[in-house]
Scaffold this motif. Structure first.
Motif, PDB file in Angstrom:
ATOM      1  N   GLY A  10      29.474   3.038   6.723  1.00 39.34           N
ATOM      2  CA  GLY A  10      28.084   2.889   6.305  1.00 39.34           C
ATOM      3  C   GLY A  10      27.810   3.675   5.043  1.00 39.34           C
ATOM      4  N   THR A  11      26.554   3.684   4.644  1.00 37.98           N
ATOM      5  CA  THR A  11      26.124   4.409   3.448  1.00 37.98           C
ATOM      6  C   THR A  11      25.428   5.699   3.851  1.00 37.98           C
ATOM      7  N   TYR A  12      25.956   6.814   3.376  1.00 36.65           N
ATOM      8  CA  TYR A  12      25.435   8.143   3.672  1.00 36.65           C
ATOM      9  C   TYR A  12      24.802   8.725   2.405  1.00 36.65           C
ATOM     10  N   VAL A  13      23.960   9.723   2.603  1.00 36.20           N
ATOM     11  CA  VAL A  13      23.350  10.441   1.486  1.00 36.20           C
ATOM     12  C   VAL A  13      23.552  11.939   1.720  1.00 36.20           C
ATOM     13  N   ALA A  14      24.042  12.636   0.702  1.00 37.85           N
ATOM     14  CA  ALA A  14      24.251  14.085   0.820  1.00 37.85           C
ATOM     15  C   ALA A  14      22.926  14.792   1.069  1.00 37.85           C
ATOM     16  N   GLN A  15      22.902  15.704   2.064  1.00 40.30           N
ATOM     17  CA  GLN A  15      21.670  16.361   2.479  1.00 40.30           C
ATOM     18  C   GLN A  15      21.595  17.830   2.085  1.00 40.30           C
ATOM     19  N   GLU A  16      22.702  18.525   2.219  1.00 39.82           N
ATOM     20  CA  GLU A  16      22.737  19.961   1.931  1.00 39.82           C
ATOM     21  C   GLU A  16      24.200  20.369   1.825  1.00 39.82           C
ATOM     22  N   LYS A  17      24.443  21.597   1.346  1.00 45.38           N
ATOM     23  CA  LYS A  17      25.828  22.045   1.246  1.00 45.38           C
ATOM     24  C   LYS A  17      25.926  23.555   1.440  1.00 45.38           C
ATOM     25  N   TYR A  18      27.114  23.984   1.876  1.00 44.41           N
ATOM     26  CA  TYR A  18      27.369  25.383   2.220  1.00 44.41           C
ATOM     27  C   TYR A  18      28.704  25.833   1.626  1.00 44.41           C
ATOM     28  N   LYS A  19      28.718  27.028   1.071  1.00 44.96           N
ATOM     29  CA  LYS A  19      30.003  27.587   0.644  1.00 44.96           C
ATOM     30  C   LYS A  19      30.898  27.817   1.855  1.00 44.96           C
ATOM     31  N   VAL A  20      30.262  28.268   2.945  1.00 45.43           N
ATOM     32  CA  VAL A  20      30.970  28.414   4.218  1.00 45.43           C
ATOM     33  C   VAL A  20      30.023  27.953   5.315  1.00 45.43           C
ATOM     34  N   LYS A  21      30.491  27.068   6.172  1.00 42.00           N
ATOM     35  CA  LYS A  21      29.672  26.553   7.266  1.00 42.00           C
ATOM     36  C   LYS A  21      30.408  26.754   8.584  1.00 42.00           C
ATOM     37  N   ARG A  22      29.774  27.474   9.499  1.00 39.64           N
ATOM     38  CA  ARG A  22      30.373  27.624  10.826  1.00 39.64           C
ATOM     39  C   ARG A  22      30.157  26.340  11.607  1.00 39.64           C
ATOM     40  N   MET A  23      31.246  25.775  12.119  1.00 46.39           N
ATOM     41  CA  MET A  23      31.172  24.537  12.880  1.00 46.39           C
ATOM     42  C   MET A  23      31.747  24.777  14.268  1.00 46.39           C
ATOM     43  N   ASN A  24      30.996  24.337  15.280  1.00 44.87           N
ATOM     44  CA  ASN A  24      31.378  24.541  16.673  1.00 44.87           C
ATOM     45  C   ASN A  24      31.248  23.214  17.409  1.00 44.87           C
ATOM     46  N   SER A  25      32.315  22.780  18.043  1.00 43.39           N
ATOM     47  CA  SER A  25      32.300  21.485  18.725  1.00 43.39           C
ATOM     48  C   SER A  25      31.316  21.448  19.893  1.00 43.39           C
ATOM     49  N   SER A  26      30.916  22.596  20.388  1.00 41.10           N
ATOM     50  CA  SER A  26      29.963  22.613  21.504  1.00 41.10           C
ATOM     51  C   SER A  26      28.593  22.078  21.066  1.00 41.10           C
ATOM     52  N   SER A  27      28.352  21.996  19.739  1.00 43.55           N
ATOM     53  CA  SER A  27      27.070  21.490  19.235  1.00 43.55           C
ATOM     54  C   SER A  27      26.881  20.018  19.569  1.00 43.55           C
ATOM     55  N   TYR A  28      27.982  19.293  19.833  1.00 43.47           N
ATOM     56  CA  TYR A  28      27.840  17.880  20.233  1.00 43.47           C
ATOM     57  C   TYR A  28      28.471  17.620  21.601  1.00 43.47           C
ATOM     58  N   GLY A  29      28.583  18.674  22.398  1.00 48.57           N
ATOM     59  CA  GLY A  29      28.958  18.488  23.797  1.00 48.57           C
ATOM     60  C   GLY A  29      30.401  18.737  24.153  1.00 48.57           C
ATOM     61  N   LEU A  30      31.243  19.117  23.172  1.00 50.96           N
ATOM     62  CA  LEU A  30      32.658  19.388  23.441  1.00 50.96           C
ATOM     63  C   LEU A  30      32.879  20.899  23.414  1.00 50.96           C
ATOM     64  N   PRO A  31      33.147  21.510  24.557  1.00 51.03           N
ATOM     65  CA  PRO A  31      33.311  22.968  24.588  1.00 51.03           C
ATOM     66  C   PRO A  31      34.343  23.437  23.576  1.00 51.03           C
ATOM     67  N   SER A  32      34.052  24.549  22.922  1.00 52.21           N
ATOM     68  CA  SER A  32      34.959  25.036  21.885  1.00 52.21           C
ATOM     69  C   SER A  32      36.312  25.455  22.441  1.00 52.21           C
ATOM     70  N   ASN A  33      36.367  25.745  23.754  1.00 49.70           N
ATOM     71  CA  ASN A  33      37.642  26.147  24.348  1.00 49.70           C
ATOM     72  C   ASN A  33      38.399  24.968  24.958  1.00 49.70           C
ATOM     73  N   ALA A  34      37.890  23.742  24.761  1.00 47.40           N
ATOM     74  CA  ALA A  34      38.604  22.553  25.233  1.00 47.40           C
ATOM     75  C   ALA A  34      39.813  22.304  24.336  1.00 47.40           C
ATOM     76  N   SER A  35      40.702  21.436  24.777  1.00 43.11           N
ATOM     77  CA  SER A  35      41.939  21.208  24.019  1.00 43.11           C
ATOM     78  C   SER A  35      41.672  20.693  22.611  1.00 43.11           C
ATOM     79  N   LEU A  36      40.614  19.928  22.445  1.00 46.53           N
ATOM     80  CA  LEU A  36      40.249  19.425  21.121  1.00 46.53           C
ATOM     81  C   LEU A  36      39.020  20.131  20.555  1.00 46.53           C
ATOM     82  N   GLY A  37      38.595  21.186  21.217  1.00 42.94           N
ATOM     83  CA  GLY A  37      37.425  21.921  20.759  1.00 42.94           C
ATOM     84  C   GLY A  37      37.745  22.836  19.590  1.00 42.94           C
TER      85      GLY A  37
END
Length: 400
Positions: free
Chosen positions: A283-310
């Motif tokens: 699809g077509t996306y539009v850039a919204q914001e940007k970070y020099k460093v961004k903390r990303m955690n899979s638990s934010s969308y329901g996948l525990p960070s300690n899971a095999s793919l977390g």
């Protein structure tokens, strides 16, 4: 003529002359005597004792048979409201908005051939049950220049009961002009975009003139606000899943080609039992914001960070392109996969060098188009506005 008839006519003429009534046929009506002219008549708007007056309706004072000598409109603190007098001095009109829930007093004086007149009235303005405040995205002044894909969002702090009234109070002026329209995203938010991408160099002004506007259900606009934007160069990054590469064009000219790795095939089940797909939607996306460093955690969308793919990581040079957590970012750990296979959790992985270039050159409103994957971007995910057909977009207006 007999002597008797001649004497009678002479007598009649003498009586008429004595009464001053002997006039010729073309002399017209008698001239009014002094003191018979009409006194000036003053009309005040609003009239005395009027209630629930809109604070944006002008106060008006008019006079006939004379000219205005003075007009004052004062608020409860005695401060005079600004106004302007017509050249012929027969009309005065206020030149600034009034306040909510206040009592105002009008005093006017006029003079003319018939003498002098004065008039006075008091009225009260409407008292809102609630006021509604408009915010913008992008925020005013940050940034002043955006990409060709940037929709304008107006976010009300409360859902207007009368959407049509709220939308009518909004105006977008583009130079050069382009066809565009509003679309209600939810009960508080509406987006504006042109039919096609903005033309580079376009100057855009958004006016939210909602002060004094009745928005239904006892709601009124809290304040007027405006936003000014300039549209920058046409920057589009097109990613082909089959080729595993990104081609960047600026104003239609290809300037960069980068290998990429996107969302891996397959899915998993989240903590709440919901299916989580890793495939990056097309699809077509539009850039919204940007970070020099961004903390990303899979638990934010329901996948525990300690899971095999977390995961729970600090990611460098990340440009957000969706609300659901899709970023274009530097990924030194997947360089060997970039250009060959998809291994991410949905983001677009670039090498550190490519990631740095993308971070430095792409920002608010620049376009990222992804094609060839097995899923489609939800148009309501971030600024997915361009994935909504134009005819459907127009149906999203409260005025259609």
């Amino acid at each position: 003529m007999s002597r008797r008839r001649s004497s009678l006519l002479a007598c009649c003429l003498a009586v008429a002359m004595a009464l001053g009534a002997c006039t010729s046929a073309d002399e017209g009506s008698p001239v009014p005597q002094k003191g018979q002219e009409h006194q000036p008549k003053i009309v005040l708007k609003p009239a005395d004792a009027t209630e629930k007056v809109s604070p944006v309706d002008p106060v008006e004072v008019r006079v006939s048979d004379g000219a205005l000598d003075s007009v004052t409109v004062t608020n409860p603190d005695g401060k005079e409201i600004k106004g302007s007098l017509s050249e012929d001095k027969t009309t005065w009109r206020s030149a600034e908005p009034l306040g909510y829930d206040k009592k105002y007093t009008i005093k006017a004086a006029a003079s003319g051939k018939g003498g002098k007149s004065t008039s006075e009235a008091s009225f009260t303005t409407v008292a809102p049950d609630q006021t509604v405040f408009p915010s913008f995205f992008p925020p005013p002044g940050k940034p002043a220049t955006v990409g060709i894909g940037q929709p304008v969002a107006v976010i009300f702090d409360k859902a207007p009961a009368d959407r049509a009234a709220a939308e009518r109070a909004l105006k977008v002026t583009a130079t050069p002009a382009q066809e565009g329209g509003w679309y209600w995203w939810d009960d508080r938010t509406l987006h504006y975009r042109p039919k096609s991408y903005w033309k580079p160099g376009t100057k855009v002004t958004v006016d939210a003139s909602i002060y004094g506007v009745n928005l239904g259900g006892g709601m009124y606009g809290e304040t007027d606000r405006s936003l000014k934007l300039t549209i920058g160069p046409a920057k589009i990054a097109t990613i082909d899943d089959k080729a595993h590469k990104m081609v960047v064009t600026v104003n239609g000219k290809a300037v960069q080609t980068f290998p990429v790795s996107m969302g891996r095939p397959g899915s998993t089940t989240g903590k709440d039992g919901k299916k989580i797909s890793f495939v990056t939607p097309s699809g077509t996306y539009v850039a919204q914001e940007k970070y020099k460093v961004k903390r990303m955690n899979s638990s934010s969308y329901g996948l525990p960070s300690n899971a095999s793919l977390g995961y729970d990581e600090k990611i460098p040079l990340a440009v957000r392109i969706s609300n659901s957590g899709i970023f274009v970012h530097s990924a030194p750990w997947s360089v060997a996969d970039q250009g060959h296979r998809n291994v991410s959790h949905g983001c677009i992985n670039l090498s550190p060098t490519a990631g740095k270039w993308f971070y430095e050159h792409f920002g608010y409103g620049d376009v990222v188009t992804i094609k060839g994957t097995g899923t489609r971007l939800d148009p309501t995910d971030g600024f997915g506005d361009w994935n909504i057909p134009w005819a459907t977009w127009l149906e999203g207006s409260a005025l259609n």
